[in-house]
Design a protein around this motif. Sequence first.
Motif, PDB file in Angstrom:
ATOM      1  N   LYS A  30      57.687  33.844   7.547  1.00  0.00           N
ATOM      2  CA  LYS A  30      58.639  33.011   6.826  1.00  0.00           C
ATOM      3  C   LYS A  30      58.478  31.543   7.241  1.00  0.00           C
ATOM      4  N   LYS A  31      58.617  30.666   6.262  1.00  0.00           N
ATOM      5  CA  LYS A  31      58.478  29.241   6.525  1.00  0.00           C
ATOM      6  C   LYS A  31      59.696  28.714   7.290  1.00  0.00           C
ATOM      7  N   GLY A  32      59.425  27.847   8.231  1.00  0.00           N
ATOM      8  CA  GLY A  32      60.499  27.212   8.972  1.00  0.00           C
ATOM      9  C   GLY A  32      61.028  28.000  10.145  1.00  0.00           C
ATOM     10  N   VAL A  33      60.471  29.191  10.439  1.00  0.00           N
ATOM     11  CA  VAL A  33      60.929  30.022  11.556  1.00  0.00           C
ATOM     12  C   VAL A  33      60.049  29.743  12.769  1.00  0.00           C
ATOM     13  N   PHE A  34      60.697  29.470  13.907  1.00  0.00           N
ATOM     14  CA  PHE A  34      59.979  29.149  15.136  1.00  0.00           C
ATOM     15  C   PHE A  34      60.621  29.898  16.305  1.00  0.00           C
ATOM     16  N   ASP A  35      59.861  30.009  17.377  1.00  0.00           N
ATOM     17  CA  ASP A  35      60.355  30.455  18.685  1.00  0.00           C
ATOM     18  C   ASP A  35      61.112  31.784  18.580  1.00  0.00           C
ATOM     19  N   ILE A  36      60.410  32.828  18.150  1.00  0.00           N
ATOM     20  CA  ILE A  36      60.985  34.172  18.121  1.00  0.00           C
ATOM     21  C   ILE A  36      60.910  34.749  19.527  1.00  0.00           C
ATOM     22  N   HIS A  37      62.065  34.993  20.114  1.00  0.00           N
ATOM     23  CA  HIS A  37      62.130  35.441  21.511  1.00  0.00           C
ATOM     24  C   HIS A  37      62.749  36.831  21.580  1.00  0.00           C
ATOM     25  N   VAL A  38      62.050  37.732  22.240  1.00  0.00           N
ATOM     26  CA  VAL A  38      62.533  39.099  22.455  1.00  0.00           C
ATOM     27  C   VAL A  38      62.644  39.322  23.959  1.00  0.00           C
ATOM     28  N   GLU A  39      63.838  39.621  24.409  1.00  0.00           N
ATOM     29  CA  GLU A  39      64.048  39.872  25.838  1.00  0.00           C
ATOM     30  C   GLU A  39      63.626  41.296  26.176  1.00  0.00           C
ATOM     31  N   GLU A  40      62.703  41.416  27.078  1.00  0.00           N
ATOM     32  CA  GLU A  40      62.189  42.728  27.462  1.00  0.00           C
ATOM     33  C   GLU A  40      63.205  43.427  28.376  1.00  0.00           C
ATOM     34  N   ARG A  41      63.561  44.627  27.974  1.00  0.00           N
ATOM     35  CA  ARG A  41      64.525  45.419  28.743  1.00  0.00           C
ATOM     36  C   ARG A  41      63.955  46.813  28.966  1.00  0.00           C
ATOM     37  N   LYS A  42      64.009  47.242  30.203  1.00  0.00           N
ATOM     38  CA  LYS A  42      63.486  48.549  30.557  1.00  0.00           C
ATOM     39  C   LYS A  42      64.473  49.645  30.126  1.00  0.00           C
ATOM     40  N   PRO A  43      63.988  50.868  30.014  1.00  0.00           N
ATOM     41  CA  PRO A  43      64.907  51.970  29.650  1.00  0.00           C
ATOM     42  C   PRO A  43      65.963  52.186  30.727  1.00  0.00           C
ATOM     43  N   ALA A  44      67.132  52.594  30.289  1.00  0.00           N
ATOM     44  CA  ALA A  44      68.207  52.910  31.232  1.00  0.00           C
ATOM     45  C   ALA A  44      67.943  54.274  31.859  1.00  0.00           C
ATOM     46  N   GLU A  45      68.301  54.407  33.098  1.00  0.00           N
ATOM     47  CA  GLU A  45      68.149  55.701  33.766  1.00  0.00           C
ATOM     48  C   GLU A  45      69.184  56.690  33.227  1.00  0.00           C
TER      49      GLU A  45
END
Length: 313
Positions: A30-45
């Motif tokens: 998509k035009k105009g979309v920047f800095d896509i950030h995904v926070e990495e989270r480990k599986p819960a025990e």
Amino acid sequence: MSEKEEIPKVSPREVFDRLTFGVVKSLEKKKGVFDIHVEERKPAERHLVVSWEQKHSCILPEDVKSFYLTMNGLLMTWKVKFDEVLMRLGRMEINPISELKKLNSTSPTIGTSNNPSLCDIDSDSETDEDNDDSEPAKPHFDSRSRIFELDPCEGTGKVCLVFKNTKPGVPAQGMEIWFLDRALRWNFLTDSFTHYFRMMIMHLGLPQWQYAFTDMGLSQQAKQWFNMYAPGRLAVDLQDRGQEGQDQRDGEPCPEPPIPTSKLDPARVFKGKKDQKSKSQPKKKPTTQSTTRSQVQGSSRPSVQGAARTTKT
């Protein structure tokens, strides 16, 4: 054959892409979309999920357990460039299992009896509501329901996991997902966590997307963002609500409302003022030749008449 085959490890980013059906790749196009950030989270025990169920006396559905055993919560944000400045627009968030806390509905403490509690607001709203069998029964802030915050929605409301018809000492079952707006009114979303997860992905985490399922509907600013980045989803939401803004999902089909589906180019929307002024200035009209000719003819007539008089004499 004695050696065990190693199972290839999957990174948290790959797990996220599979769960979200490639929403990151779709946003990158998509035009105009920047800095896509995904926070990495480990599986819960697993013991964290079990201890949460024991602490709150609630049995989570299997799809909720599977999600937390795959990744302990979710947080994805993306930005757009507005006036040469990056501005965060989209946000998809699901609280981790440790932040899946119960809403506080206790009565006010001694000395602050004039301040109303959620239970007081709940009792006042019951007198104004009519019983409607076509809609699910709304949650209560007292002991009849157990409510847990799933998404804080950045202060515009709360998406909650709700267990209704609860009794003390009895594990609660039958979870539903509701949206609590700023006016403390309940709005039903779905009875499945998987369905809610897909709803969040389809709306791209745009601001206030949950209000598409309320009586108030989307604000004009939210509609503009939807028209730029999710026009198809906006068309579906407006058609479900009908022309008068009423929710038509469970009723008869309504005539198609006028839906703004014009395609906008973000690169042209945020142009500078200089470019707009240069285009808006009208061109000067060239002077017509008829006036100049008449003036020339008018100035030449006296000289011709004077020449004729001299010839007569």
